[in-house]
Design a protein around this motif. Sequence first.
Motif, PDB file in Angstrom:
ATOM      1  N   HIS A 107       0.989  -0.972  -0.016  1.00  0.00           N
ATOM      2  CA  HIS A 107       0.023  -0.027  -0.015  1.00  0.00           C
ATOM      3  C   HIS A 107       0.733   1.143  -0.148  1.00  0.00           C
ATOM      4  O   HIS A 107       0.765   2.231  -0.796  1.00  0.00           O
ATOM      5  CB  HIS A 107      -0.939  -0.135   1.141  1.00  0.00           C
ATOM      6  CG  HIS A 107      -1.563   1.367   1.458  1.00  0.00           C
ATOM      7  ND1 HIS A 107      -0.971   2.093   2.319  1.00  0.00           N
ATOM      8  CD2 HIS A 107      -2.949   1.819   1.105  1.00  0.00           C
ATOM      9  CE1 HIS A 107      -1.721   3.314   2.451  1.00  0.00           C
ATOM     10  NE2 HIS A 107      -3.030   3.198   1.893  1.00  0.00           N
ATOM     11  N   ASP A 108       1.973   1.316   0.863  1.00  0.00           N
ATOM     12  CA  ASP A 108       2.875   2.595   1.087  1.00  0.00           C
ATOM     13  C   ASP A 108       3.710   2.588  -0.214  1.00  0.00           C
ATOM     14  O   ASP A 108       3.876   3.676  -0.572  1.00  0.00           O
ATOM     15  CB  ASP A 108       3.643   2.492   2.224  1.00  0.00           C
ATOM     16  CG  ASP A 108       2.931   2.341   3.414  1.00  0.00           C
ATOM     17  OD1 ASP A 108       1.507   2.535   3.458  1.00  0.00           O
ATOM     18  OD2 ASP A 108       3.420   2.330   4.596  1.00  0.00           O
ATOM     19  N   SER A 141       5.063   5.788  -5.289  1.00  0.00           N
ATOM     20  CA  SER A 141       5.405   5.574  -6.684  1.00  0.00           C
ATOM     21  C   SER A 141       4.946   6.479  -7.634  1.00  0.00           C
ATOM     22  O   SER A 141       4.012   7.133  -7.495  1.00  0.00           O
ATOM     23  CB  SER A 141       4.634   4.330  -7.302  1.00  0.00           C
ATOM     24  OG  SER A 141       5.217   3.107  -6.226  1.00  0.00           O
ATOM     25  N   TYR A 142       5.811   6.617  -8.526  1.00  0.00           N
ATOM     26  CA  TYR A 142       5.263   7.499  -9.768  1.00  0.00           C
ATOM     27  C   TYR A 142       3.889   6.807 -10.453  1.00  0.00           C
ATOM     28  O   TYR A 142       3.744   5.615 -10.538  1.00  0.00           O
ATOM     29  CB  TYR A 142       6.230   7.566 -11.114  1.00  0.00           C
ATOM     30  CG  TYR A 142       7.597   8.359 -10.372  1.00  0.00           C
ATOM     31  CD1 TYR A 142       7.478   9.737 -10.249  1.00  0.00           C
ATOM     32  CD2 TYR A 142       8.620   7.530 -10.382  1.00  0.00           C
ATOM     33  CE1 TYR A 142       8.766  10.551  -9.777  1.00  0.00           C
ATOM     34  CE2 TYR A 142       9.925   8.340 -10.008  1.00  0.00           C
ATOM     35  CZ  TYR A 142       9.924   9.765  -9.702  1.00  0.00           C
ATOM     36  OH  TYR A 142      11.042  10.291  -9.457  1.00  0.00           O
ATOM     37  N   ASP A 143       3.159   7.548 -10.996  1.00  0.00           N
ATOM     38  CA  ASP A 143       1.850   7.108 -11.609  1.00  0.00           C
ATOM     39  C   ASP A 143       1.785   6.218 -12.691  1.00  0.00           C
ATOM     40  O   ASP A 143       1.156   5.134 -12.766  1.00  0.00           O
ATOM     41  CB  ASP A 143       1.208   8.349 -12.355  1.00  0.00           C
ATOM     42  CG  ASP A 143       0.422   9.347 -11.291  1.00  0.00           C
ATOM     43  OD1 ASP A 143       0.323   8.926 -10.228  1.00  0.00           O
ATOM     44  OD2 ASP A 143       0.134  10.551 -11.645  1.00  0.00           O
ATOM     45  N   ARG A 144       2.979   5.956 -13.539  1.00  0.00           N
ATOM     46  CA  ARG A 144       3.287   5.182 -14.643  1.00  0.00           C
ATOM     47  C   ARG A 144       3.437   3.648 -13.976  1.00  0.00           C
ATOM     48  O   ARG A 144       3.313   2.892 -14.611  1.00  0.00           O
ATOM     49  CB  ARG A 144       4.523   5.550 -15.409  1.00  0.00           C
ATOM     50  CG  ARG A 144       5.692   5.641 -14.873  1.00  0.00           C
ATOM     51  CD  ARG A 144       6.849   6.270 -15.827  1.00  0.00           C
ATOM     52  NE  ARG A 144       8.031   6.604 -15.068  1.00  0.00           N
ATOM     53  CZ  ARG A 144       9.018   5.648 -14.913  1.00  0.00           C
ATOM     54  NH1 ARG A 144       8.928   4.469 -15.523  1.00  0.00           N
ATOM     55  NH2 ARG A 144      10.054   5.889 -14.454  1.00  0.00           N
ATOM     56  N   ARG A 145       3.924   3.752 -12.623  1.00  0.00           N
ATOM     57  CA  ARG A 145       4.316   2.372 -11.765  1.00  0.00           C
ATOM     58  C   ARG A 145       3.088   1.937 -11.268  1.00  0.00           C
ATOM     59  O   ARG A 145       3.117   0.748 -10.645  1.00  0.00           O
ATOM     60  CB  ARG A 145       5.489   2.645 -11.107  1.00  0.00           C
ATOM     61  CG  ARG A 145       6.857   3.100 -11.557  1.00  0.00           C
ATOM     62  CD  ARG A 145       7.355   1.884 -12.317  1.00  0.00           C
ATOM     63  NE  ARG A 145       8.685   2.011 -12.717  1.00  0.00           N
ATOM     64  CZ  ARG A 145       9.423   1.071 -13.253  1.00  0.00           C
ATOM     65  NH1 ARG A 145       9.113   0.009 -13.914  1.00  0.00           N
ATOM     66  NH2 ARG A 145      10.724   1.547 -13.774  1.00  0.00           N
ATOM     67  N   LYS A 146       2.010   2.640 -11.002  1.00  0.00           N
ATOM     68  CA  LYS A 146       1.099   2.190 -10.082  1.00  0.00           C
ATOM     69  C   LYS A 146      -0.022   1.376 -10.325  1.00  0.00           C
ATOM     70  O   LYS A 146      -0.230   0.663  -9.549  1.00  0.00           O
ATOM     71  CB  LYS A 146       0.409   3.673  -9.919  1.00  0.00           C
ATOM     72  CG  LYS A 146       0.964   4.545  -8.635  1.00  0.00           C
ATOM     73  CD  LYS A 146       0.205   5.771  -8.335  1.00  0.00           C
ATOM     74  CE  LYS A 146       0.911   6.636  -7.256  1.00  0.00           C
ATOM     75  NZ  LYS A 146      -0.015   7.588  -6.807  1.00  0.00           N
ATOM     76  N   PRO A 147      -0.289   1.065 -11.735  1.00  0.00           N
ATOM     77  CA  PRO A 147      -1.373  -0.013 -11.953  1.00  0.00           C
ATOM     78  C   PRO A 147      -0.945  -1.294 -11.473  1.00  0.00           C
ATOM     79  O   PRO A 147      -1.657  -2.043 -10.703  1.00  0.00           O
ATOM     80  CB  PRO A 147      -1.481   0.175 -13.392  1.00  0.00           C
ATOM     81  CG  PRO A 147      -1.019   1.583 -13.961  1.00  0.00           C
ATOM     82  CD  PRO A 147       0.082   1.916 -13.019  1.00  0.00           C
ATOM     83  N   GLU A 148       0.148  -1.671 -11.723  1.00  0.00           N
ATOM     84  CA  GLU A 148       0.605  -3.054 -11.462  1.00  0.00           C
ATOM     85  C   GLU A 148       0.667  -3.447  -9.955  1.00  0.00           C
ATOM     86  O   GLU A 148       0.524  -4.142  -9.103  1.00  0.00           O
ATOM     87  CB  GLU A 148       1.838  -3.511 -12.189  1.00  0.00           C
ATOM     88  CG  GLU A 148       3.150  -2.591 -11.890  1.00  0.00           C
ATOM     89  CD  GLU A 148       4.424  -3.168 -12.541  1.00  0.00           C
ATOM     90  OE1 GLU A 148       5.012  -4.025 -12.111  1.00  0.00           O
ATOM     91  OE2 GLU A 148       4.546  -2.601 -13.577  1.00  0.00           O
ATOM     92  N   ARG A 149       1.259  -1.973  -9.240  1.00  0.00           N
ATOM     93  CA  ARG A 149       1.442  -2.130  -7.797  1.00  0.00           C
ATOM     94  C   ARG A 149       0.207  -1.916  -7.104  1.00  0.00           C
ATOM     95  O   ARG A 149      -0.045  -2.416  -6.082  1.00  0.00           O
ATOM     96  CB  ARG A 149       2.324  -0.809  -7.446  1.00  0.00           C
ATOM     97  CG  ARG A 149       3.926  -1.142  -8.059  1.00  0.00           C
ATOM     98  CD  ARG A 149       4.865   0.092  -7.830  1.00  0.00           C
ATOM     99  NE  ARG A 149       6.082  -0.527  -8.445  1.00  0.00           N
ATOM    100  CZ  ARG A 149       7.255   0.310  -8.513  1.00  0.00           C
ATOM    101  NH1 ARG A 149       7.139   1.634  -7.943  1.00  0.00           N
ATOM    102  NH2 ARG A 149       8.258   0.031  -9.025  1.00  0.00           N
ATOM    103  N   THR A 208      -8.318   3.452   0.015  1.00  0.00           N
ATOM    104  CA  THR A 208      -7.264   4.404  -0.474  1.00  0.00           C
ATOM    105  C   THR A 208      -6.673   3.860  -1.860  1.00  0.00           C
ATOM    106  O   THR A 208      -6.652   4.707  -2.810  1.00  0.00           O
ATOM    107  CB  THR A 208      -6.264   4.713   0.456  1.00  0.00           C
ATOM    108  OG1 THR A 208      -6.539   5.173   1.580  1.00  0.00           O
ATOM    109  CG2 THR A 208      -5.182   5.449  -0.172  1.00  0.00           C
ATOM    110  N   LEU A 209      -6.506   2.593  -1.775  1.00  0.00           N
ATOM    111  CA  LEU A 209      -6.045   1.763  -3.081  1.00  0.00           C
ATOM    112  C   LEU A 209      -7.001   1.999  -4.199  1.00  0.00           C
ATOM    113  O   LEU A 209      -6.947   2.388  -5.289  1.00  0.00           O
ATOM    114  CB  LEU A 209      -5.657   0.483  -2.733  1.00  0.00           C
ATOM    115  CG  LEU A 209      -4.473   0.251  -2.014  1.00  0.00           C
ATOM    116  CD1 LEU A 209      -4.306  -1.203  -1.431  1.00  0.00           C
ATOM    117  CD2 LEU A 209      -3.274   0.578  -2.657  1.00  0.00           C
TER     118      LEU A 209
END
Length: 286
Positions: free
Chosen positions: A218-219, A224-232, A262-263
């Motif tokens: 979650h943290d 993370s940068y937006d481009r990294r967020k979908p998979e995370r 939040t996620l």
Amino acid sequence: MQKIKNLACLLMFSLVLFSCGEYQKVLNKGTTEEQYKMAVKLYESNKFSKALRLFEKITPTYRGKPQMERIQFMVAQSNFNEKNYSMSGYYFDRFAKNYPKSSKLEEAAFLSAYSYKLASPSFSLDPTDTNKALDAFQSFINTYPDSDKIEEANQHYKELRYKLQKKYFEIAKTYYRTAEYDLRNYKAAIQAFDNLLADFLGSEFKEEALYYRLKAAHDFVLKSYDRRKPERIKDAIDAYDKLKRNYPESQFMEDSNIMLATLQKEQVRIDALIAKQVEVQNSKKK
């Protein structure tokens, strides 16, 4: 009366001097047979440190001879009684391998495992002896299922396994706690919790490990940068689902639900951002 006490003290002092002198004489100039007899005598008198020095001297001569079986066991037992537990673990294990038909084989196998357990430090330190003890107790349990020591061996194994789990759990938590200062530690924490859960099925730390695994994921999303967020985001939501599936009434569920909200909110934002980017790209193609 005082003279008698003085004479008694003098006599005892003389005997000690004679004993020490005799020991040094045999140690340095005695024959191998004399050294062997004195080593056994000292061992039987619980003077293990002195016995070990003599055993060390005579071992090369007796190697391959019938007496060597007895010598090797006494060396292991002497180290155990002197609290040289890593050494006694090694020598008992060596004895068991060298004398598989010995009447003391089962005893040596148990004492090897127990020695390594006693040598095993607190969970925060090097786990080498802990791992040796676990392997040795597992081997003992498999080899001697009917031993009168089996219940004790199982208890030792359980305690060691708990210690090792606690070590890896605390390592994973340390990665998480320090991730604020080094973002790479979020990945390290996630991997460490995954390893703990995979290596110790049914772990006593499973519920808490799943919770901290979710917190780390979650943290990590929020940092993370937006481009990294979908998979995370997907990984973090999967972590939430796993916690809820295994512990639907978990003490951590309230906090976990807040993290899920939040996620999900972040997922909506990222989905909208991606949709907008696709729309812009499509408009440029026209």
